[in-house]
Each structure stands twice: as C-alpha cells, then as structure tokens.
Scaffold this motif. Structure first.
Motif, short mmCIF file in Angstrom:
data_model
loop_
_atom_site.label_atom_id
_atom_site.label_comp_id
_atom_site.label_asym_id
_atom_site.label_seq_id
_atom_site.Cartn_x
_atom_site.Cartn_y
_atom_site.Cartn_z
N UNK A 287 4.88 -9.40 0.07
CA UNK A 287 6.06 -10.19 0.30
C UNK A 287 5.24 -10.76 1.23
N UNK A 288 4.83 -10.80 2.50
CA UNK A 288 4.75 -11.83 3.22
C UNK A 288 3.32 -12.80 2.36
N UNK A 289 2.42 -12.70 2.28
CA UNK A 289 0.89 -12.76 0.61
C UNK A 289 1.82 -13.36 -0.23
N UNK A 290 2.23 -12.89 -1.17
CA UNK A 290 2.70 -13.35 -2.23
C UNK A 290 1.61 -12.78 -2.89
N UNK A 291 1.40 -11.00 -2.61
CA UNK A 291 -0.12 -10.45 -3.65
C UNK A 291 -0.01 -9.29 -3.92
N UNK A 292 -0.63 -8.89 -4.48
CA UNK A 292 0.04 -7.47 -4.99
C UNK A 292 -0.18 -7.10 -4.08
N UNK A 293 0.21 -5.28 -3.96
CA UNK A 293 -0.33 -4.34 -2.97
C UNK A 293 -1.34 -4.03 -2.19
N UNK A 294 -2.34 -4.22 -3.79
CA UNK A 294 -3.79 -3.27 -4.17
C UNK A 294 -4.91 -4.50 -3.01
N UNK A 295 -4.32 -5.72 -3.46
CA UNK A 295 -4.61 -6.72 -3.07
C UNK A 295 -5.23 -7.34 -1.71
N UNK A 296 -3.55 -6.41 -1.03
CA UNK A 296 -3.04 -6.46 -0.26
C UNK A 296 -3.96 -6.16 0.86
N UNK A 297 -3.97 -4.97 0.49
CA UNK A 297 -4.55 -3.67 1.61
C UNK A 297 -6.57 -4.11 1.80
N UNK A 298 -6.68 -5.35 1.23
CA UNK A 298 -7.92 -6.04 1.62
C UNK A 298 -8.39 -6.16 3.15
N UNK A 299 -6.64 -6.51 3.65
CA UNK A 299 -6.96 -7.56 5.02
C UNK A 299 -6.63 -6.02 5.66
N UNK A 300 -7.50 -4.45 5.40
CA UNK A 300 -7.70 -4.01 5.76
C UNK A 300 -9.21 -3.64 6.31
N UNK A 301 -9.63 -3.58 4.96
CA UNK A 301 -11.03 -3.54 4.39
C UNK A 301 -11.34 -4.50 4.88
N UNK A 302 -11.15 -5.45 4.80
CA UNK A 302 -12.58 -6.83 4.96
C UNK A 302 -12.81 -6.54 6.25
N UNK A 303 -11.81 -6.27 6.86
CA UNK A 303 -12.47 -6.35 8.86
C UNK A 303 -13.59 -5.20 8.83
N UNK A 304 -13.68 -4.10 8.08
CA UNK A 304 -14.03 -2.72 8.11
C UNK A 304 -15.72 -3.13 7.71
N UNK A 305 -15.54 -3.67 6.72
CA UNK A 305 -16.99 -4.11 6.36
C UNK A 305 -17.75 -5.22 7.22
N UNK A 306 -17.18 -5.52 7.39
CA UNK A 306 -17.43 -6.96 8.13
C UNK A 306 -17.42 -6.87 10.17
N UNK A 307 -17.04 -5.94 10.53
CA UNK A 307 -17.42 -5.37 11.48
C UNK A 307 -18.71 -4.47 11.46
N UNK A 308 -18.75 -3.08 10.19
CA UNK A 308 -20.01 -2.69 9.76
C UNK A 308 -21.20 -3.29 10.12
N UNK A 309 -21.30 -4.52 9.50
CA UNK A 309 -22.32 -5.23 9.67
C UNK A 309 -22.52 -5.89 10.09
N UNK A 310 -21.66 -6.23 11.01
CA UNK A 310 -21.83 -7.91 12.08
C UNK A 310 -22.43 -6.81 13.49
N UNK A 311 -21.99 -5.45 13.67
CA UNK A 311 -22.69 -4.43 14.66
C UNK A 311 -23.53 -4.57 14.91
#
Length: 503
Positions: free
Chosen positions: A50-74
């Motif tokens: 609702x906050x981002x006006x996006x489907x729930x499956x797409x909004x879940x990437x707000x969590x997944x994107x951080x996980x993937x970026x952290x795995x690469x950056x560390x």
C-alpha cells in the motif's frame, strides 16, 4: 591489564592507540547501526504494497535486495579493506548506509526504495572491517573482549532494532525509520573519523574484477534461489535454473581464484582446517540464530484463539526479543575470558550447546510471554558466545594482512545459514497449517518443528566445531600457526610457514 606498548618486529615497541576504549566503543556502535537495517523494515512489511503502490510480491524485494547486496558487499569490502585501508572502506560503507537511508526516506514508490535498500545492504562489511581494525590497532590483551563485543553487535542491532522500528512505525510516518537510520549513520561516520586510526597493514596489489563479477553472479543466483524458492516453487524452472547457474559459476570462479596471484578470496587460506571448519560451523550457527527470529515473533503475534498464539502486538514482540541483544553484549567479556583460558574452539562449542538448550526450553515453555523472554535470553547468550569466538578462530589462522577478507568471508557463511533458515522455516510453516476462521495459519506443530530444526542446527555446529584444531591462547601475540601478531600494524613477522600478500 596494562596499556604498555606492544612489541613490533621493526622498532621493538610501539605506542598503543591513544584511546583504545573509544576505538572499541565507536566500532561496536557502528556495527549496531549497520545491523539495525536488517530489522528496520520488518514492522512495515505488511504495509509496503500500500505504501509503495506495488504488488506484494514486488514489495517483498525491499527485504530480499538488502540480503543480496550484503552477501556480495561483505567479502568485496573485506578484500578492499586489506588492500586500501580498513578504516577507509569502513567509512565508505557508512557513507553507503547514509546514502541508502536518505534514498529510502525520500521514496514513495518501489524503485527508489529498492535502490535505497541495496545501498544499505552494501554497508554490511562494517562488522568484519571493524574486527580487523581491532586486530591491527589494539593491544593483545584487549583484543579478545573487543572482537567478542564487535561480533555480538550484529545480534544486538537486530534484537534492538525490531522494537525500536515498531515503536517508530506506530507513532511516526514510516519515512522516519530511514531518516533516523541516516542520522545514526552520520554519527557513526563522524565518530570513526574522529577516533578510529587507519591501519598500516595492507596487501596492496590489484583488485580481482573478474573474481568479483563471478562471485557476485554466483552468490546472487544461490541466495535468490534459496530466498525465493518457496514462492516460485522448489521444482520450478526458475529456481532450479538459478541453482544450476550458481553451481556452474561458483565452480569456474573457484578455479579462477586458485590460478591468479592476487585473488578476491584466498581459497587456499579458507581451506586451512581451522578456517574451513569454523566457516562450516558458522553456517549452522547462522541457521540456529535466525530460526529464533522467525518463530518467536510469529507465535507472540498469533491470535490467542488458536490456543497456542499469545495475541501480542508487533511492539510487544519486539520488546520480548530486545533483551536477547543486551544479553549478547553482556556475555561478550565472558566469551573472551573463556576463549583466553580454554581457547575459542571451546567457546564456540559452549555457545552452540547453550543455543540448543534454549530451543529445547522453548519446546517445553511456549504459553506465556515470560517464557519467550527467558528463551530469547538463553539463545541470545549462546549466540553471544558463538559470535564472540568465530573472529578469534579466523584471526588465529590467517596473517593480519588477510584479516578483513577472512572475517568477511566468515560473515558471508553466517548469512548463507540465515538465508537457509528462512527458506526452510517458510516451507515447514507453509506445509504444517491449521484452519482459523476464514484463514489458514501455521500450526503449533509447525512451530515446534522449526524449533527442533534450530536445536538440531546448534548441535550440528557443536559437532562440527569439535573438528577445529585446538589452539593456544587466542589473546596471545602468537597465533596457533606460529605467526607473531604485529601489534604495530606493519605486517606479519616470524611466519612459521610462507604466507602470501603480507602487508
């Protein structure tokens, strides 16, 4: 302990950092600030569509994107820290955190939010970089307790972040979560500039761009398959394709890293028995830690009408989990004492047993709020022991010039464990359900099964840790392979066997 100067290979003496207590406090605070981002968005995840006006499956990437970026950056930040300066790369990480927080704070749509969350994930190298700075800059007698505290900061930030984020989300606009994160990042960066010295331990050389690209593709495919497999279907072509690409790319990447003289990850160092077994134990520890974070808040918030849920709010669930972070910090000195007297191998095994005992306690006690407070504190104590011991085990097996990269790789192994725990728990709770009115909820037996798996992972960590070679005092100037710790930060002196890329 005295603050007498530590001997070096070149001059015989060197002055310790002018304010070692301040260095430890600043680095630990920076670790807590960065780890807060892991739980920052949890209170608003249900509202993100609702906050981002996006489907729930797409909004879940707000969590997944951080996980993937952290795995690469560390691991990348760890290698860059060894090459160009650990303090410098720590500051780069903090700047990325602030930039990501501001970007997310200004966002009202999914695109900018994902950019912000990726930038926040790229800051995850702060904790292994901080541990490496401590090794280079602190007197030997302070090192054990300092690295134990720094290691525990990951759990502390995660535990304290949930109730703080829930409180902010309940009383302020959700953008305030990210503005506060940005402010904390600015404070951390200013303190690092003012109080943390730059280490002179460097490897030099060129950055392995091909290795970095290969590792990025392999890790993203692997973790994406693990984290989204339950949504896409474990037997779907997308999930199986990601795992196949990850296996192929990581195999080629490993061959490349073994061939070049200056690899991104020194696989020969990671193959040393002490490093290899510690990393394997870290995967199990990561699984065991995250299982608690998945089960306890859900059970606390499950409707009381189910007969096993407690019907509590997100804020209450966060407050129940918060003491575990304080316990992690409190046991850090005890963890260091055990490592100094009995060795970090023993500390890791003790911590794993405490975690397993906590899960066993939770299986028996799950009907009152105070039961969950007790369980979270017991498991938190065990995690504090394990997180305090692993940096000591890693540093005891690699030269100072490779400390940041080696600690970063160990942090990556824990991340793989937490990602696996999330995937496995998701499958279990999706399969073991019970009807409740018009909805279907995870069943009590489903939660118990995840608790059993958490206990099993902790016992597996204990069994794996038993194969770690016994070593001498982790706080001494000489590591178990006979390498003198250069307190001056000038490099490694008197190696027992040839090592590469000395600073």
């Amino acid at each position: 302990m005295s603050d007498a100067p530590a001997p070096t290979a070149e001059t015989g003496t060197v002055a310790p950092p002018p304010r070692p207590h301040a260095v430890v406090a600043v680095l630990a605070f920076s670790g807590v600030v960065v780890s807060l981002m892991q739980t920052l968005v949890i209170p608003i995840v249900p509202e993100l569509p609702r906050l981002l006006d996006a489907p729930a499956s797409d909004a879940a990437w707000a969590v997944t994107a951080t996980l993937l970026a952290a795995a690469v950056a560390t691991p990348v930040m760890g290698r860059l820290g060894d090459m160009y300066g650990k303090r410098r790369m720590l500051l780069v990480s903090v700047v990325l955190l602030v930039a990501g927080s501001v970007t997310a704070a200004l966002s009202d749509t999914l695109g900018p939010m994902l950019v912000g969350r990726v930038l926040q994930g790229l800051a995850s190298g702060v904790i292994p970089l901080g541990i490496s700075i401590m090794r280079d800059e602190l007197p030997a007698e302070r090192l054990g307790s300092a690295t134990a505290l720094m290691g525990a900061s990951l759990g502390v930030g995660g535990a304290l972040g949930l109730p703080a984020a829930a409180l902010i989300a309940d009383h302020l606009d959700w953008h305030a979560l990210f503005w506060i994160s940005a402010a904390l990042g600015v404070v951390a960066g200013a303190l690092v500039v003012a109080l943390v010295p730059e280490s002179r331990v460097r490897t030099g050389g060129r950055f392995d761009l091909v290795g970095g690209a290969g590792m990025t593709v392999g890790l993203v495919c692997l973790l994406l398959g693990i984290s989204k497999g339950a949504d896409w279907g474990w037997s779907s072509g997308t999930t199986l394709g990601l795992f196949a690409v990850a296996a192929a790319v990581l195999l080629v990447w490993g061959q490349w890293e073994l061939r070049i003289p200056e690899p991104l990850v020194d696989l020969r160092s990671t193959a040393r028995r002490q490093v290899l077994v510690t990393n394997l134990a870290s995967i199990a520890v990561g699984f065991a830690m995250f299982a608690m974070s998945l089960v306890l808040p859900q059970m606390l918030q499950m409707p009381a009408g189910t007969g096993y849920g407690l019907g509590q709010s997100m804020l209450t669930a966060g407050l129940v989990m918060a003491p575990s972070g304080l316990v992690m910090m409190a046991v850090a000195p005890l963890s260091a004492t055990v490592s100094r007297t009995k060795g970090p191998r023993t500390t890791l095994m003790i911590g794993a047993l405490i975690v397993a005992a906590g899960y066993g306690l939770n299986i028996a006690l799950m009907s009152e709020v105070w039961h969950f407070v007790l369980v979270s504190c017991v498991i938190g104590a065990g995690i504090g022991f394990t997180y305090g011991s692993m940096p000591a085990l890693i540093m005891g097996a690699v030269p100072p010039s490779e400390t940041a990269a080696a600690n970063s790789f160990n942090t990556l192994m824990r991340s793989i464990g937490t990602s696996t725990a999330s995937a496995v728990a998701g499958v279990v709770l999706a399969q073991m359900t019970t009807p409740f009115g018009s909805v279907v909820l995870p069943s009590e037996n489903g939660f118990r099964t995840v608790l059993v798996l958490g206990a099993g992972a902790a016992l597996l960590a204990f069994a794996v840790a038993a194969f770690i070679p016994r070593q001498r005092d982790a706080g001494s100037d000489r590591d178990p392979e006979g390498t003198v710790r250069a307190a001056s930060g000038e490099g490694v002196a008197e190696p027992a066997a040839p090592v590469t890329r000395q600073g």
